[in-house]
Design a protein around this motif. Sequence first.
Motif, PDB file in Angstrom:
ATOM      1  N   LEU A 324      87.497  67.549  46.025  1.00 24.97           N
ATOM      2  CA  LEU A 324      86.249  67.893  46.698  1.00 24.97           C
ATOM      3  C   LEU A 324      86.027  69.397  46.712  1.00 24.97           C
ATOM      4  N   GLU A 325      87.090  70.142  46.980  1.00 22.97           N
ATOM      5  CA  GLU A 325      86.954  71.598  46.989  1.00 22.97           C
ATOM      6  C   GLU A 325      86.571  72.120  45.601  1.00 22.97           C
ATOM      7  N   HIS A 326      87.154  71.532  44.559  1.00 22.13           N
ATOM      8  CA  HIS A 326      86.869  71.966  43.187  1.00 22.13           C
ATOM      9  C   HIS A 326      85.427  71.638  42.788  1.00 22.13           C
ATOM     10  N   GLU A 327      84.893  70.509  43.272  1.00 17.32           N
ATOM     11  CA  GLU A 327      83.560  70.051  42.863  1.00 17.32           C
ATOM     12  C   GLU A 327      82.502  70.310  43.928  1.00 17.32           C
ATOM     13  N   ILE A 328      82.787  71.116  44.938  1.00 16.55           N
ATOM     14  CA  ILE A 328      81.902  71.254  46.089  1.00 16.55           C
ATOM     15  C   ILE A 328      80.495  71.687  45.703  1.00 16.55           C
ATOM     16  N   ASP A 329      80.360  72.482  44.643  1.00 19.61           N
ATOM     17  CA  ASP A 329      79.036  72.942  44.226  1.00 19.61           C
ATOM     18  C   ASP A 329      78.157  71.814  43.697  1.00 19.61           C
ATOM     19  N   ASP A 330      78.777  70.677  43.375  1.00 15.31           N
ATOM     20  CA  ASP A 330      78.010  69.538  42.874  1.00 15.31           C
ATOM     21  C   ASP A 330      77.387  68.717  44.011  1.00 15.31           C
ATOM     22  N   TYR A 331      77.773  68.975  45.257  1.00 21.04           N
ATOM     23  CA  TYR A 331      77.410  68.107  46.372  1.00 21.04           C
ATOM     24  C   TYR A 331      76.238  68.660  47.187  1.00 21.04           C
ATOM     25  N   VAL A 332      75.453  67.724  47.715  1.00 16.29           N
ATOM     26  CA  VAL A 332      74.492  68.017  48.783  1.00 16.29           C
ATOM     27  C   VAL A 332      74.893  67.151  49.972  1.00 16.29           C
ATOM     28  N   VAL A 333      74.589  67.635  51.171  1.00 16.47           N
ATOM     29  CA  VAL A 333      74.981  66.907  52.370  1.00 16.47           C
ATOM     30  C   VAL A 333      73.809  66.813  53.336  1.00 16.47           C
ATOM     31  N   LEU A 334      73.840  65.767  54.153  1.00 17.97           N
ATOM     32  CA  LEU A 334      72.968  65.643  55.313  1.00 17.97           C
ATOM     33  C   LEU A 334      73.819  65.981  56.528  1.00 17.97           C
ATOM     34  N   ALA A 335      73.467  67.057  57.208  1.00 15.11           N
ATOM     35  CA  ALA A 335      74.211  67.482  58.389  1.00 15.11           C
ATOM     36  C   ALA A 335      73.353  67.256  59.626  1.00 15.11           C
ATOM     37  N   ARG A 336      73.911  66.590  60.613  1.00 19.69           N
ATOM     38  CA  ARG A 336      73.200  66.296  61.852  1.00 19.69           C
ATOM     39  C   ARG A 336      73.981  66.894  63.014  1.00 19.69           C
ATOM     40  N   ASP A 337      73.429  67.969  63.583  1.00 21.49           N
ATOM     41  CA  ASP A 337      74.058  68.640  64.716  1.00 21.49           C
ATOM     42  C   ASP A 337      75.518  68.972  64.409  1.00 21.49           C
ATOM     43  N   GLY A 338      75.762  69.466  63.170  1.00 22.66           N
ATOM     44  CA  GLY A 338      77.103  69.879  62.777  1.00 22.66           C
ATOM     45  C   GLY A 338      77.959  68.797  62.158  1.00 22.66           C
ATOM     46  N   MET A 339      77.505  67.553  62.177  1.00 25.01           N
ATOM     47  CA  MET A 339      78.277  66.435  61.620  1.00 25.01           C
ATOM     48  C   MET A 339      77.714  66.042  60.260  1.00 25.01           C
ATOM     49  N   ILE A 340      78.587  65.819  59.275  1.00 17.86           N
ATOM     50  CA  ILE A 340      78.155  65.362  57.957  1.00 17.86           C
ATOM     51  C   ILE A 340      77.925  63.860  58.024  1.00 17.86           C
ATOM     52  N   ILE A 341      76.655  63.446  57.892  1.00 13.77           N
ATOM     53  CA  ILE A 341      76.326  62.014  57.995  1.00 13.77           C
ATOM     54  C   ILE A 341      75.913  61.420  56.659  1.00 13.77           C
ATOM     55  N   GLY A 342      75.808  62.249  55.614  1.00 12.10           N
ATOM     56  CA  GLY A 342      75.441  61.730  54.306  1.00 12.10           C
ATOM     57  C   GLY A 342      75.763  62.733  53.223  1.00 12.10           C
ATOM     58  N   CYS A 343      75.953  62.238  52.007  1.00 13.69           N
ATOM     59  CA  CYS A 343      76.223  63.145  50.890  1.00 13.69           C
ATOM     60  C   CYS A 343      75.878  62.463  49.582  1.00 13.69           C
ATOM     61  N   ALA A 344      75.762  63.269  48.545  1.00 14.69           N
ATOM     62  CA  ALA A 344      75.603  62.787  47.170  1.00 14.69           C
ATOM     63  C   ALA A 344      76.016  63.927  46.253  1.00 14.69           C
ATOM     64  N   ALA A 345      76.375  63.578  45.032  1.00 11.88           N
ATOM     65  CA  ALA A 345      76.819  64.595  44.077  1.00 11.88           C
ATOM     66  C   ALA A 345      76.113  64.406  42.742  1.00 11.88           C
ATOM     67  N   LEU A 346      75.906  65.515  42.061  1.00 12.33           N
ATOM     68  CA  LEU A 346      75.377  65.505  40.700  1.00 12.33           C
ATOM     69  C   LEU A 346      76.406  66.174  39.806  1.00 12.33           C
ATOM     70  N   HIS A 347      77.069  65.380  38.955  1.00 17.49           N
ATOM     71  CA  HIS A 347      78.028  65.902  37.990  1.00 17.49           C
ATOM     72  C   HIS A 347      77.333  65.977  36.629  1.00 17.49           C
ATOM     73  N   VAL A 348      77.215  67.164  36.087  1.00 17.36           N
ATOM     74  CA  VAL A 348      76.493  67.363  34.839  1.00 17.36           C
ATOM     75  C   VAL A 348      77.437  67.189  33.662  1.00 17.36           C
ATOM     76  N   SER A 349      77.021  66.368  32.708  1.00 15.52           N
ATOM     77  CA  SER A 349      77.815  66.145  31.496  1.00 15.52           C
ATOM     78  C   SER A 349      77.480  67.223  30.473  1.00 15.52           C
ATOM     79  N   ARG A 350      78.476  67.936  30.045  1.00 16.63           N
ATOM     80  CA  ARG A 350      78.250  69.018  29.088  1.00 16.63           C
ATOM     81  C   ARG A 350      77.919  68.503  27.696  1.00 16.63           C
TER      82      ARG A 350
END
Length: 436
Positions: A324-350
Amino acid sequence: MNTRFPFADWFRNSSPYINAHRGRTFVILIEGDALSSSRRAQLIQDLALLHTLGVRLVVVFGVRPQVKDALDAAGIEAERHKGRWVVTREILGHLEQQVATLRLRLEASLSLGLPNTPLHGVELTAISGNLVMAKPLGVRDGIDFLHGGEVRRVRSEAIQGLLSQQAIVVLPPLGFSSTGEVFDLDAAEVAEHAAIALAADKLILLGEGEGLLGDDGELLRQLNPDEAAALAPPREDDSELSRHLAAACGAARHGVGRTHLLSWRDRDALLGELFTRDGIGTMITRQGYEQLRKARLEDVGGLLALLGPLEQRGILVARSRERLEHEIDDYVVLARDGMIIGCAALHVSRDAQMGELACVAVHDDYRRGQRGEQLLTDIELRARRAGLTRLYALTTHTVHWFIEHGFVSAVLEDLPPMRREAYNSARKSKVLLKTL
């Protein structure tokens, strides 16, 4: 491949939005200029179309130009202070007359069955009434506003009852007090309070301008309330944009999921905003308490807490903290009052012009509210900005959700070579593909 009927592709692409809007509550403000223009008939037709598609409609209308014309004709010059009229008894009489006339015309137009239109024969029921309670503005800065008022409350239960009977609710810019008095209200304020009281899914404000413009003159597509408020003209200038922005930001801050600034002069604005991917005007969405944003390293702990239960149930592939730390730039998150309640990632194929939509997850307590759709929309926007033409996804449990959102079944050979080689045959994940 070219099609003989371009509208057919548009209709196919709009189908996810048709499904998403069915049963939702929209509050739509139409200013008086629009209802006195040649665009009125088209707007009525668009409202009828939304109604037939299952949208629960509350229509708020303004009368500023009509009242001004009536006062000019009567030789009356209304005193103004901070954007509001000082409403004398004489002015209130003209206001009531113009509101009644325009309301009757609006309800009559909605009762015609829309002859000579594609919606001929559709029966619409439009209902108005004492649905907005008001209180006087009183004396401010030494000015007595007399019959000028502000919203005290919206009778949401009564409106919900009418909406449940498939009626279109019409709200004029007038309010009533518990003592039987009538007060002049700002139509944008009525729309804002109605949207909040009804927990509306959308507040749509139709005005002269196409939305909010940046310093470079380009239309700003999406903002949070703080960003929009920072660009707003002073409320005291009484401009339509100022009033609409104040209503949009207020509604967004009080739980209305999305507010939209559109131009009634654009005949395609209303439907284009609601049934196309990129929209037409400016959208203002809530922020702070619940925010969609790029993931940061400090979110990794929250991501692990969100994904852990889904990984244990076999819905998602296990991801380590290091991954997760290595791919963190691929992720978007839904944060609600400081809590992560949703996420998704886009991994681009070279090795291909496509990307993988991965790790779409929403906390069990927050499955309602179309949060998955918000994540998907953001990932698609990021993919298009990266020049990608397709998205693919691998799933074992949520095939139907992806298909409902425009993906189609594909085969392993459709994946980029590197991803195909990394495919875990033991999981037997289904392959899905979407063209952007």
